[in-house]
Design a protein around this motif. Structure first.
Motif, PDB file in Angstrom:
ATOM      1  N   THR A 108      41.069 -29.884 -66.418  1.00 46.88           N
ATOM      2  CA  THR A 108      41.927 -28.372 -66.650  1.00 46.88           C
ATOM      3  C   THR A 108      42.758 -28.809 -66.155  1.00 46.88           C
ATOM      4  OG1 THR A 108      41.024 -25.926 -65.751  1.00 46.88           O
ATOM      5  CG2 THR A 108      41.016 -28.086 -64.442  1.00 46.88           C
ATOM      6  N   TRP A 109      43.957 -27.489 -66.788  1.00 48.17           N
ATOM      7  CA  TRP A 109      45.097 -27.153 -66.522  1.00 48.17           C
ATOM      8  C   TRP A 109      45.184 -25.830 -64.853  1.00 48.17           C
ATOM      9  CZ3 TRP A 109      46.794 -22.418 -67.296  1.00 48.17           C
ATOM     10  CH2 TRP A 109      45.000 -21.479 -68.097  1.00 48.17           C
ATOM     11  N   ILE A 110      43.916 -25.752 -64.700  1.00 48.02           N
ATOM     12  CA  ILE A 110      44.192 -24.370 -64.201  1.00 48.02           C
ATOM     13  C   ILE A 110      43.622 -24.887 -62.966  1.00 48.02           C
ATOM     14  CG2 ILE A 110      42.628 -22.547 -63.303  1.00 48.02           C
ATOM     15  CD1 ILE A 110      41.554 -21.969 -66.110  1.00 48.02           C
ATOM     16  N   THR A 111      44.245 -25.717 -62.095  1.00 43.39           N
ATOM     17  CA  THR A 111      44.545 -26.308 -60.615  1.00 43.39           C
ATOM     18  C   THR A 111      44.453 -24.733 -59.576  1.00 43.39           C
ATOM     19  OG1 THR A 111      46.739 -25.272 -59.998  1.00 43.39           O
ATOM     20  CG2 THR A 111      46.734 -27.686 -61.529  1.00 43.39           C
ATOM     21  N   ASN A 112      43.420 -25.527 -58.356  1.00 41.68           N
ATOM     22  CA  ASN A 112      43.550 -24.362 -57.436  1.00 41.68           C
ATOM     23  C   ASN A 112      44.443 -23.222 -57.067  1.00 41.68           C
ATOM     24  OD1 ASN A 112      40.999 -25.445 -56.035  1.00 41.68           O
ATOM     25  ND2 ASN A 112      41.122 -27.231 -55.011  1.00 41.68           N
ATOM     26  N   ASP A 113      46.558 -23.813 -57.067  1.00 44.85           N
ATOM     27  CA  ASP A 113      47.186 -23.061 -56.799  1.00 44.85           C
ATOM     28  C   ASP A 113      47.627 -22.136 -57.582  1.00 44.85           C
ATOM     29  OD1 ASP A 113      48.067 -24.425 -54.540  1.00 44.85           O
ATOM     30  OD2 ASP A 113      48.969 -25.181 -55.137  1.00 44.85           O
ATOM     31  N   MET A 114      47.137 -22.037 -58.923  1.00 47.62           N
ATOM     32  CA  MET A 114      46.955 -21.735 -59.758  1.00 47.62           C
ATOM     33  C   MET A 114      45.869 -20.124 -60.147  1.00 47.62           C
ATOM     34  SD  MET A 114      49.326 -22.326 -62.645  1.00 47.62           S
ATOM     35  CE  MET A 114      48.742 -22.115 -64.571  1.00 47.62           C
ATOM     36  N   THR A 115      44.489 -20.659 -59.724  1.00 46.91           N
ATOM     37  CA  THR A 115      43.614 -20.421 -59.397  1.00 46.91           C
ATOM     38  C   THR A 115      43.876 -19.048 -58.235  1.00 46.91           C
ATOM     39  OG1 THR A 115      41.825 -21.063 -59.682  1.00 46.91           O
ATOM     40  CG2 THR A 115      41.473 -19.333 -58.977  1.00 46.91           C
ATOM     41  N   ARG A 116      44.136 -19.310 -56.970  1.00 48.36           N
ATOM     42  CA  ARG A 116      44.992 -18.337 -56.375  1.00 48.36           C
ATOM     43  C   ARG A 116      45.891 -17.902 -56.597  1.00 48.36           C
ATOM     44  NH1 ARG A 116      43.684 -23.416 -52.793  1.00 48.36           N
ATOM     45  NH2 ARG A 116      45.952 -23.489 -53.088  1.00 48.36           N
ATOM     46  N   ALA A 117      46.963 -18.038 -56.867  1.00 47.95           N
ATOM     47  CA  ALA A 117      48.440 -17.326 -57.914  1.00 47.95           C
ATOM     48  C   ALA A 117      47.546 -16.202 -58.340  1.00 47.95           C
ATOM     49  CB  ALA A 117      49.355 -18.506 -58.284  1.00 47.95           C
TER      50      ALA A 117
END
Length: 211
Positions: A108-117
């Protein structure tokens, strides 16, 4: 290629690469993300890559008068199999979008950083979700950025057939009722094309975005 510094800035889109990369680097702060979306730009990158900022030369969008609801989908909607809610389970929706297995995609391109952001953007009222429920269970949904006149869809998921279509159709009808200009789908997707979305030139998208 333009490399971002700490300054909140994106270069003019005419400098984007042929495939639509506008800049590299920077951060996923709420301020930078909202500047990006208001400029017709979105982040899209893999976990082991630097942040890539995109504005493709052709933009996939849904104009609400072009929404296609097939006879079979109308039958499904009329059967009231699903319950749709708006912006009640954002964290669960983005987690499912991140974790769902997709055909032909190893990850997935939805990384942990993306999720938090994006969860932070949700707290600030910018990121919103659509939830689809069946028998009290979350079975589909989508999330994106609400610009007030355009909704920028980010990702969707479906655990049972047609659940993501139900979310998309419900959102499109809601946005049309609230006089939004269009639903931004970002890049070509045959699933969304079947629902009426199509590509328009970046210049035409930006004219609607900034008007």
């Amino acid at each position: 290629m333009y490399f971002l510094s700490r300054e909140l800035y994106f270069p003019p889109l005419r400098h984007a690469s042929p495939e639509g990369i506008v800049a590299i680097g920077g951060d996923l702060s709420p301020e930078r993300l909202m500047l990006a979306y208001r400029s017709g730009i979105f982040p899209w990158f893999e976990d082991d890559e630097p942040i890539l900022w995109w504005s493709p030369p052709e933009r996939m969008v849904l104009l609400f008068t072009e929404l296609k609801v097939s006879k079979s989908m109308r039958n499904i909607l009329n059967r009231n199999m699903f319950t749709v809610t708006f912006n009640t389970a954002f964290a669960d929706v983005i987690a499912n979008c991140r974790d769902i297995k997709r055909e032909g995609q190893p990850g997935t391109w939805i990384t942990n950083d993306m999720t938090r952001a994006y969860c932070k953007l949700h707290e600030l009222g910018h990121a919103k979700s659509v939830e689809v429920w069946m028998d009290g269970q979350l079975v589909g949904g989508l999330y994106g950025i609400d610009l007030g006149h355009i909704f920028c869809g980010e990702s969707m998921f479906s655990k049972v057939p047609n659940a993501s279509k139900v979310a998309f159709i419900a959102l499109a009808k809601k946005l049309e009722e609230e006089n939004y200009r269009l639903l931004d789908c970002q890049v070509h997707n045959s699933h969304l094309e079947s629902l009426g979305a199509r590509e328009i030139f970046r210049e035409d998208f930006l004219e609607i975005l900034t008007s």
